[in-house]
Design a protein around this motif. Structure first.
Motif, PDB file in Angstrom:
ATOM      1  N   MET A   1      41.264  37.363  24.310  1.00  0.00           N
ATOM      2  CA  MET A   1      40.818  36.655  25.514  1.00  0.00           C
ATOM      3  C   MET A   1      41.876  36.793  26.613  1.00  0.00           C
ATOM      4  O   MET A   1      43.076  36.687  26.364  1.00  0.00           O
ATOM      5  CB  MET A   1      40.593  35.175  25.207  1.00  0.00           C
ATOM      6  N   ARG A   2      41.402  37.046  27.831  1.00  0.00           N
ATOM      7  CA  ARG A   2      42.295  37.162  28.981  1.00  0.00           C
ATOM      8  C   ARG A   2      41.823  36.218  30.083  1.00  0.00           C
ATOM      9  O   ARG A   2      40.653  35.821  30.123  1.00  0.00           O
ATOM     10  CB  ARG A   2      42.323  38.602  29.515  1.00  0.00           C
ATOM     11  N   ALA A   3      42.733  35.889  30.976  1.00  0.00           N
ATOM     12  CA  ALA A   3      42.366  35.044  32.113  1.00  0.00           C
ATOM     13  C   ALA A   3      41.360  35.779  32.982  1.00  0.00           C
ATOM     14  O   ALA A   3      41.403  37.013  33.093  1.00  0.00           O
ATOM     15  CB  ALA A   3      43.610  34.691  32.929  1.00  0.00           C
ATOM     16  N   PRO A   4      40.424  35.070  33.616  1.00  0.00           N
ATOM     17  CA  PRO A   4      39.441  35.728  34.490  1.00  0.00           C
ATOM     18  C   PRO A   4      40.113  36.507  35.607  1.00  0.00           C
ATOM     19  O   PRO A   4      41.212  36.152  36.072  1.00  0.00           O
ATOM     20  CB  PRO A   4      38.618  34.555  35.054  1.00  0.00           C
ATOM     21  N   ARG A   5      39.463  37.564  36.045  1.00  0.00           N
ATOM     22  CA  ARG A   5      39.996  38.399  37.123  1.00  0.00           C
ATOM     23  C   ARG A   5      40.225  37.547  38.372  1.00  0.00           C
ATOM     24  O   ARG A   5      39.395  36.720  38.740  1.00  0.00           O
ATOM     25  CB  ARG A   5      39.020  39.534  37.437  1.00  0.00           C
ATOM     26  N   GLY A   6      41.372  37.760  39.008  1.00  0.00           N
ATOM     27  CA  GLY A   6      41.673  37.010  40.216  1.00  0.00           C
ATOM     28  C   GLY A   6      42.326  35.666  39.961  1.00  0.00           C
ATOM     29  O   GLY A   6      42.478  34.862  40.884  1.00  0.00           O
ATOM     30  N   GLU A 113      36.645  36.992  46.186  1.00  0.00           N
ATOM     31  CA  GLU A 113      36.967  38.155  47.000  1.00  0.00           C
ATOM     32  C   GLU A 113      37.728  39.153  46.137  1.00  0.00           C
ATOM     33  O   GLU A 113      38.137  38.841  45.017  1.00  0.00           O
ATOM     34  CB  GLU A 113      37.795  37.766  48.222  1.00  0.00           C
ATOM     35  N   ARG A 114      37.902  40.349  46.654  1.00  0.00           N
ATOM     36  CA  ARG A 114      38.570  41.396  45.880  1.00  0.00           C
ATOM     37  C   ARG A 114      40.034  41.032  45.684  1.00  0.00           C
ATOM     38  O   ARG A 114      40.777  40.928  46.662  1.00  0.00           O
ATOM     39  CB  ARG A 114      38.449  42.742  46.601  1.00  0.00           C
ATOM     40  N   PRO A 115      40.465  40.835  44.436  1.00  0.00           N
ATOM     41  CA  PRO A 115      41.857  40.444  44.213  1.00  0.00           C
ATOM     42  C   PRO A 115      42.824  41.530  44.674  1.00  0.00           C
ATOM     43  O   PRO A 115      42.568  42.724  44.484  1.00  0.00           O
ATOM     44  CB  PRO A 115      41.939  40.255  42.692  1.00  0.00           C
ATOM     45  N   ARG A 119      46.366  37.722  47.238  1.00  0.00           N
ATOM     46  CA  ARG A 119      44.991  37.253  47.436  1.00  0.00           C
ATOM     47  C   ARG A 119      44.327  37.133  46.079  1.00  0.00           C
ATOM     48  O   ARG A 119      44.013  38.144  45.450  1.00  0.00           O
ATOM     49  CB  ARG A 119      44.209  38.242  48.322  1.00  0.00           C
ATOM     50  N   LEU A 120      44.119  35.909  45.626  1.00  0.00           N
ATOM     51  CA  LEU A 120      43.520  35.674  44.321  1.00  0.00           C
ATOM     52  C   LEU A 120      42.226  34.886  44.469  1.00  0.00           C
ATOM     53  O   LEU A 120      41.968  34.281  45.504  1.00  0.00           O
ATOM     54  CB  LEU A 120      44.493  34.905  43.425  1.00  0.00           C
ATOM     55  N   ARG A 121      41.430  34.878  43.420  1.00  0.00           N
ATOM     56  CA  ARG A 121      40.177  34.127  43.459  1.00  0.00           C
ATOM     57  C   ARG A 121      40.421  32.636  43.237  1.00  0.00           C
ATOM     58  O   ARG A 121      39.645  31.816  43.697  1.00  0.00           O
ATOM     59  CB  ARG A 121      39.196  34.698  42.427  1.00  0.00           C
ATOM     60  N   GLN A 122      41.446  32.300  42.506  1.00  0.00           N
ATOM     61  CA  GLN A 122      41.944  30.929  42.481  1.00  0.00           C
ATOM     62  C   GLN A 122      43.348  30.960  43.058  1.00  0.00           C
ATOM     63  O   GLN A 122      44.218  31.671  42.561  1.00  0.00           O
ATOM     64  CB  GLN A 122      41.983  30.341  41.068  1.00  0.00           C
ATOM     65  N   PHE A 123      43.564  30.211  44.124  1.00  0.00           N
ATOM     66  CA  PHE A 123      44.869  30.186  44.772  1.00  0.00           C
ATOM     67  C   PHE A 123      45.191  28.745  45.141  1.00  0.00           C
ATOM     68  O   PHE A 123      44.307  27.885  45.171  1.00  0.00           O
ATOM     69  CB  PHE A 123      44.883  31.079  46.016  1.00  0.00           C
TER      70      PHE A 123
END
Length: 425
Positions: A1-6, A113-115, A119-123
């Motif tokens: 398992m990996r953290a979600p993209r972004g 948005e495109r990581p 610029r991350l999807r959770q910031f």
């Protein structure tokens, strides 16, 4: 398992930098008399449709929106202003005697948005809002707080860029001029700008795809459409910044594309080499109409927001080393069963006394425990043995000087507190 993209994990060794930065920001807000507000991570989708705007990329393309079990449309917050204003209205903060209402927030935001770097999807976003004042001096205060925060953290390669969007009449005149100017080139613009030209032409000026189009170079400037009132307001803001000794650059093409923005708009840019193609550190501006759109009384506001991730990137680009305290106050080494039992009690007592302390939990031998103390960079090591316990005494070693002394068990806490405080009574 990996953290979600972004998304990312902030691990020990890095989280201390986050904590230091967040404490510094909170301290600065305290000095400026801004109070913390904490709002839900998700809100009704309609709040962001109203508070951010249907024509924005955030609402059209980037929101994490879902339907809950009750059939309600819910959105993970993409920014902090709308939630802050919603709380301001819902809790009738406008009715409090101390006005304007000055608030700050810090917490995770979500945008699809495109990581990319910074610029991350959770910031994590830090921001402030000052609600209830039309005084140009508070515009200068907000910009001053932002610049002060960056400078106190050690950044030097900064540029404050500002503009005036004028009042409603000035903006309407400028918008019409933009429509007239870009309409002959409509088919040459990107698909988004073709839509923006009809919905919110100001945002054409902010387009990354069309920034090199020849029509951009001679686009009408808002500064040419400011009426006397707007021009006077802008001059007062600049005069206040001059009094504060804050340097700035005027950029007529700087816009905040939301309909409710008016008068002051600003961004803070990093000039640091290697920071990246996107140089914006933070942005903000003055707004009208947002409080009313969310159901409150007519109230103006001004604020700004910054990304903690991009702030840390800027610090790294400028080679700023944050003064993170990594040393452990005290490590307890125990030898023998009775000493181990006593170490549990002493560890608890020292922590209650305000001393940062840890002990062995892996039944290591004395040599292994001292190695653990070294890895944790312990300032002091307290050695407990069964013989010392019988004599109600412990050995305390200063790991920097190597000096060691015997103390009664009940005096250890006060001794360490005094030494850690610099030997002062």
């Amino acid at each position: 398992m990996r953290a979600p993209r972004g998304t990312q994990d902030i691990l020990p060794g890095t989280s201390e930098k986050w904590q230091f930065v967040e404490r510094k920001l909170m301290d600065i807000c305290h000095r400026y008399n801004y109070k913390e507000i904490r709002t839900p991570i998700f809100e009704h989708t309609e709040l962001f449709q109203r508070g951010v705007g249907d024509t924005t990329d955030i609402v059209q393309k980037e929101m994490y929106t879902f339907e809950d079990r009750g059939g309600r449309s819910i959105t993970l917050r993409p920014e902090g202003t709308a939630s802050t204003v919603r709380s301001f209205v819902q809790n009738k903060l406008f009715g409090l005697p101390n006005q304007p209402t000055k608030l700050f927030y810090i917490g995770p935001m979500f945008r699809y948005e495109r990581p990319q770097q910074g610029r991350l999807r959770q910031f994590v976003q830090f921001g402030i809002e000052a609600l209830g004042s039309n005084d140009p001096s508070i515009d200068a205060e907000v910009m001053g707080l932002a610049m002060n925060a960056y400078e106190e953290l050690g950044l030097k390669s900064l540029t404050l860029v500002m503009n005036s969007l004028g009042d409603k009449d000035s903006r309407e005149a400028h918008k019409q001029a933009l429509v007239d100017h870009f309409s002959p080139h409509r088919e040459e613009l990107c698909a988004d700008c073709q839509v923006r030209l009809g919905q919110n032409p100001l945002r054409v000026l902010d387009c990354k795809k069309d920034k090199d189009h020849p029509a951009m170079a001679d686009a009408p400037s808002i500064l040419d459409y400011l009426n006397d009132e707007s021009r006077s307001y802008f001059e007062k803001v600049k005069a206040h910044l001059d009094r504060m000794g804050i340097e700035y650059v005027i950029d007529p093409n700087l816009v905040r594309g939301l309909d409710y923005y008016n008068h002051t708009a600003f961004e803070i840019m990093s000039r640091a080499e290697g920071f990246g193609a996107i140089t914006t550190l933070s942005g903000g501006g003055r707004y009208n109409g947002l409080v009313e759109d969310i159901g409150g009384p007519e109230t103006s506001g001004i604020g700004f927001a910054l990304s903690i991730e991009r702030l840390l990137m800027a610090l790294e680009a400028e080679g700023v080393v944050l003064p993170i305290e990594e040393a452990l106050d005290c490590y307890i080494v125990s030898l023998g069963e009775k000493a181990e039992e006593a170490s549990v009690r002493l560890t608890h007592q020292l922590r209650q006394a305000g001393v940062q302390v840890d002990k062995d939990y892996l039944q290591r031998k004395m040599k292994g425990q001292f190695k653990s103390a070294d890895r944790l960079n312990a300032k002091y090591v307290v050695v407990l043995g069964d013989r010392e316990i019988e004599q109600n005494a412990v050995s305390v070693k200063d790991m920097e000087t190597g000096q060691q002394e015997e103390l009664p068990l009940e005096e250890v806490a006060e001794f360490l507190k005094k030494q850690l405080a610099g030997g002062k009574d």
